[in-house]
Design a protein around this motif. Structure first.
Motif, PDB file in Angstrom:
ATOM      1  N   PHE A   8      36.100  33.924  47.971  1.00  0.00           N
ATOM      2  CA  PHE A   8      36.219  34.815  48.878  1.00  0.00           C
ATOM      3  C   PHE A   8      35.485  34.567  50.280  1.00  0.00           C
ATOM      4  N   ALA A   9      34.563  33.602  50.245  1.00  0.00           N
ATOM      5  CA  ALA A   9      33.859  33.201  51.358  1.00  0.00           C
ATOM      6  C   ALA A   9      35.043  32.571  52.410  1.00  0.00           C
ATOM      7  N   VAL A  10      36.004  32.011  51.761  1.00  0.00           N
ATOM      8  CA  VAL A  10      36.942  31.583  52.841  1.00  0.00           C
ATOM      9  C   VAL A  10      37.468  32.713  53.416  1.00  0.00           C
ATOM     10  N   VAL A  11      37.952  33.982  52.603  1.00  0.00           N
ATOM     11  CA  VAL A  11      38.335  35.170  53.233  1.00  0.00           C
ATOM     12  C   VAL A  11      37.375  35.393  54.378  1.00  0.00           C
ATOM     13  N   SER A  12      36.166  35.649  54.064  1.00  0.00           N
ATOM     14  CA  SER A  12      35.026  36.085  54.956  1.00  0.00           C
ATOM     15  C   SER A  12      35.043  35.383  56.377  1.00  0.00           C
ATOM     16  N   LYS A  13      35.197  34.170  56.222  1.00  0.00           N
ATOM     17  CA  LYS A  13      35.336  33.488  57.368  1.00  0.00           C
ATOM     18  C   LYS A  13      36.453  33.446  58.388  1.00  0.00           C
ATOM     19  N   ALA A  14      37.641  34.237  57.808  1.00  0.00           N
ATOM     20  CA  ALA A  14      38.871  34.501  58.523  1.00  0.00           C
ATOM     21  C   ALA A  14      38.602  35.593  59.369  1.00  0.00           C
ATOM     22  N   GLN A  15      37.529  35.827  60.066  1.00  0.00           N
ATOM     23  CA  GLN A  15      37.165  36.716  60.974  1.00  0.00           C
ATOM     24  C   GLN A  15      37.504  38.070  60.421  1.00  0.00           C
ATOM     25  N   ASN A  16      37.091  38.464  59.212  1.00  0.00           N
ATOM     26  CA  ASN A  16      37.149  39.942  58.685  1.00  0.00           C
ATOM     27  C   ASN A  16      38.587  40.265  58.746  1.00  0.00           C
ATOM     28  N   PRO A  17      39.437  39.549  57.831  1.00  0.00           N
ATOM     29  CA  PRO A  17      40.823  40.108  57.636  1.00  0.00           C
ATOM     30  C   PRO A  17      41.032  41.446  57.202  1.00  0.00           C
ATOM     31  N   ARG A  18      41.926  41.800  57.432  1.00  0.00           N
ATOM     32  CA  ARG A  18      42.552  43.374  56.995  1.00  0.00           C
ATOM     33  C   ARG A  18      42.764  43.276  55.648  1.00  0.00           C
ATOM     34  N   LEU A  19      43.023  44.528  55.094  1.00  0.00           N
ATOM     35  CA  LEU A  19      43.478  44.483  53.452  1.00  0.00           C
ATOM     36  C   LEU A  19      44.476  44.028  53.021  1.00  0.00           C
ATOM     37  N   ASN A  20      45.494  44.100  54.141  1.00  0.00           N
ATOM     38  CA  ASN A  20      46.903  43.574  53.729  1.00  0.00           C
ATOM     39  C   ASN A  20      47.015  41.837  53.934  1.00  0.00           C
ATOM     40  N   GLN A  21      45.751  41.399  54.230  1.00  0.00           N
ATOM     41  CA  GLN A  21      45.654  39.914  54.415  1.00  0.00           C
ATOM     42  C   GLN A  21      45.176  39.273  53.438  1.00  0.00           C
ATOM     43  N   THR A  22      44.927  39.980  52.412  1.00  0.00           N
ATOM     44  CA  THR A  22      44.339  39.363  50.922  1.00  0.00           C
ATOM     45  C   THR A  22      45.435  39.360  49.898  1.00  0.00           C
ATOM     46  N   GLN A  23      45.058  38.663  48.861  1.00  0.00           N
ATOM     47  CA  GLN A  23      45.804  38.636  47.601  1.00  0.00           C
ATOM     48  C   GLN A  23      44.999  38.725  46.442  1.00  0.00           C
ATOM     49  N   VAL A  24      45.045  39.712  45.468  1.00  0.00           N
ATOM     50  CA  VAL A  24      44.228  40.054  44.416  1.00  0.00           C
ATOM     51  C   VAL A  24      44.850  40.084  43.141  1.00  0.00           C
ATOM     52  N   ILE A  25      44.411  39.661  42.073  1.00  0.00           N
ATOM     53  CA  ILE A  25      45.014  40.067  40.543  1.00  0.00           C
ATOM     54  C   ILE A  25      44.343  41.091  40.259  1.00  0.00           C
ATOM     55  N   GLY A  26      44.767  41.777  39.260  1.00  0.00           N
ATOM     56  CA  GLY A  26      44.380  42.718  38.471  1.00  0.00           C
ATOM     57  C   GLY A  26      44.999  43.071  37.174  1.00  0.00           C
ATOM     58  N   SER A  27      44.739  44.092  36.400  1.00  0.00           N
ATOM     59  CA  SER A  27      45.463  44.430  35.068  1.00  0.00           C
ATOM     60  C   SER A  27      46.213  45.535  35.183  1.00  0.00           C
ATOM     61  N   HIS A  28      47.129  45.469  34.122  1.00  0.00           N
ATOM     62  CA  HIS A  28      48.327  46.445  33.989  1.00  0.00           C
ATOM     63  C   HIS A  28      47.783  47.176  32.519  1.00  0.00           C
ATOM     64  N   ASN A  29      48.042  48.724  32.692  1.00  0.00           N
ATOM     65  CA  ASN A  29      47.380  49.501  31.645  1.00  0.00           C
ATOM     66  C   ASN A  29      46.096  49.250  31.597  1.00  0.00           C
ATOM     67  N   SER A  30      45.197  49.167  32.394  1.00  0.00           N
ATOM     68  CA  SER A  30      43.882  48.656  32.213  1.00  0.00           C
ATOM     69  C   SER A  30      42.740  49.219  31.375  1.00  0.00           C
ATOM     70  N   TYR A  31      43.031  50.452  31.027  1.00  0.00           N
ATOM     71  CA  TYR A  31      42.366  51.299  29.978  1.00  0.00           C
ATOM     72  C   TYR A  31      42.541  50.809  28.667  1.00  0.00           C
ATOM     73  N   LYS A  32      43.869  50.112  28.312  1.00  0.00           N
ATOM     74  CA  LYS A  32      44.314  49.982  26.918  1.00  0.00           C
ATOM     75  C   LYS A  32      43.524  49.337  25.827  1.00  0.00           C
ATOM     76  N   SER A  33      43.093  49.726  24.900  1.00  0.00           N
ATOM     77  CA  SER A  33      42.569  49.244  23.461  1.00  0.00           C
ATOM     78  C   SER A  33      43.799  48.420  22.732  1.00  0.00           C
ATOM     79  N   ALA A  34      43.384  47.601  21.607  1.00  0.00           N
ATOM     80  CA  ALA A  34      44.370  47.099  20.929  1.00  0.00           C
ATOM     81  C   ALA A  34      44.772  48.250  19.801  1.00  0.00           C
TER      82      ALA A  34
END
Length: 355
Positions: free
Chosen positions: A16-42
């Motif tokens: 994300f240092a690459v993102v930081s160098k991009a002159q402080n991008p806006r929130l929509n100018q990024t791409q992230v990965i996250g989890s689905h049903n994040s609370y779920k245990s087996a």
């Protein structure tokens, strides 16, 4: 696990240092990965084995689990999904029927949390109830504590499903009226805190509506969004309209809503299939909307090693990509796992160029 977490944090910082160098991008100018049903245990083996006998496809689809929320965030994930059930008086969901399948003496809800009033947090009433937190407020408190320990963290997207669907042979959940949906706002305000939030009011600013602000590119810059969370009501339009009876125009709202473009409250869209919707998602992203899509679902891609959906999700420019497999499954043999280059979970948006 600690060593893995440290390595992941270092890699996320470097990526994300690459993102930081991009002159402080806006929130929509990024791409992230996250989890689905994040609370779920087996799901415990006896419950899963029972379900396999009566509905093998459903059993397969539920055979996944997640790390505790803080550990997911430590790895670098920046999207979570939480399912809530309305229970203002408490006690609606105590003694889930599936517990009768477990060995005598099995401990579940030792603190009697399901008897407390307030929103509950699990997947399917009576059936798939194993959760890192049974109370929504405790998940929010964990997010708050993690954020306080990591005050400069990049923003985290949190999707909320307000669950009130009927499932055969299970307790009938309480429906989410407009006031019940507003209780989600209240708990987020109370247990996470307004200072931790990116809200529709902030994005709207001086514009007439959230959508006009979004089309004008008025998402916050990343530096201003550090240490904050953005919540989205991931629901049907009918249920969203109920929420809007309490929060017209999303004024004073905590939640963004999944409404189609052309609505004044539109800004964050949920489009789960990036294969059939790749071009559509690209068009919306280019216009300024933030889109969440999925890399996999129902354990199918993990069982076959199929990355087609993930590749399309990346190429679509959808800013939020959810997965059940930021790490390979521990429940069945599979090498499938989802990440960007160098095992990172956020990067600059591939179809948005900094101006």
């Amino acid at each position: 696990m600690k060593k893995l977490r440290l390595i992941s944090l270092v890699l996320c910082f470097l990526a994300f240092a690459v993102v930081s160098k991009a002159q402080n991008p806006r929130l929509n100018q990024t791409q992230v990965i996250g989890s689905h049903n994040s609370y779920k245990s087996a799901m415990p083996a006896p419950i899963l084995e029972y379900l396999q006998k009566i509905n093998p496809a459903a059993a397969k689809s539920l055979e996944y689990e997640h790390l505790p929320l803080s550990e997911q965030l430590d790895l670098g994930l920046r999207n979570l999904e939480l399912d809530v059930f309305h229970d203002p008086m408490g006690g609606k969901y105590t003694n889930p029927k599936s517990l009768a399948m477990l060995p005598e003496g099995t401990i579940f809800d030792s603190k009697k949390e399901l008897q407390e009033p307030g929103l509950k947090l699990f997947h399917v009433q009576d059936l798939d109830v194993q959760s890192h937190h049974l109370l929504f407020k405790n998940a929010l408190l964990e997010l708050r504590d993690w954020s306080n320990k990591n005050p400069d963290h990049h923003p985290v997207f949190v999707l909320i499903n307000a669950k009130d669907g009927l499932v055969p042979m299970t307790v009938s959940p309480l429906s989410f009226s407009g006031m019940a949906l507003d209780s989600i706002d209240l708990e987020v305000r109370t247990y996470l805190g307004m200072d931790k939030l990116i809200t529709p009011d902030q994005v709207r600013g001086a514009y007439e509506s959230v959508e006009k602000a979004v089309l004008a590119g008025n998402w916050p810059e990343m530096d201003a969004a550090r240490g904050k969370f953005l919540f989205v009501l991931d629901e049907s339009e009918e249920k969203i309209r109920r929420y809007l009876t309490q929060k017209p125009g999303l004024k004073n709202a905590v939640l963004f809503v999944n409404l189609k473009e052309g609505n004044p409250e539109a800004g964050f869209r949920i489009i789960n299939d990036p294969i059939s919707n790749e071009t559509y998602i690209q068009e919306l992203v280019t216009k300024g909307y933030i889109i969440r899509t999925r890399a996999d679902s129902d354990t199918k891609e993990a069982r076959t090693g199929d990355y087609t959906k993930f590749e399309k999700a990346k190429a679509s420019g959808a800013q939020v990509i959810s997965t059940d497999y930021y790490m390979p499954s521990r429940l069945f043999p599979s090498d499938y796992s989802v990440s960007f280059e160098n095992k990172t979970f956020e990067r600059t948006n591939p179809i948005l160029i900094q101006k």
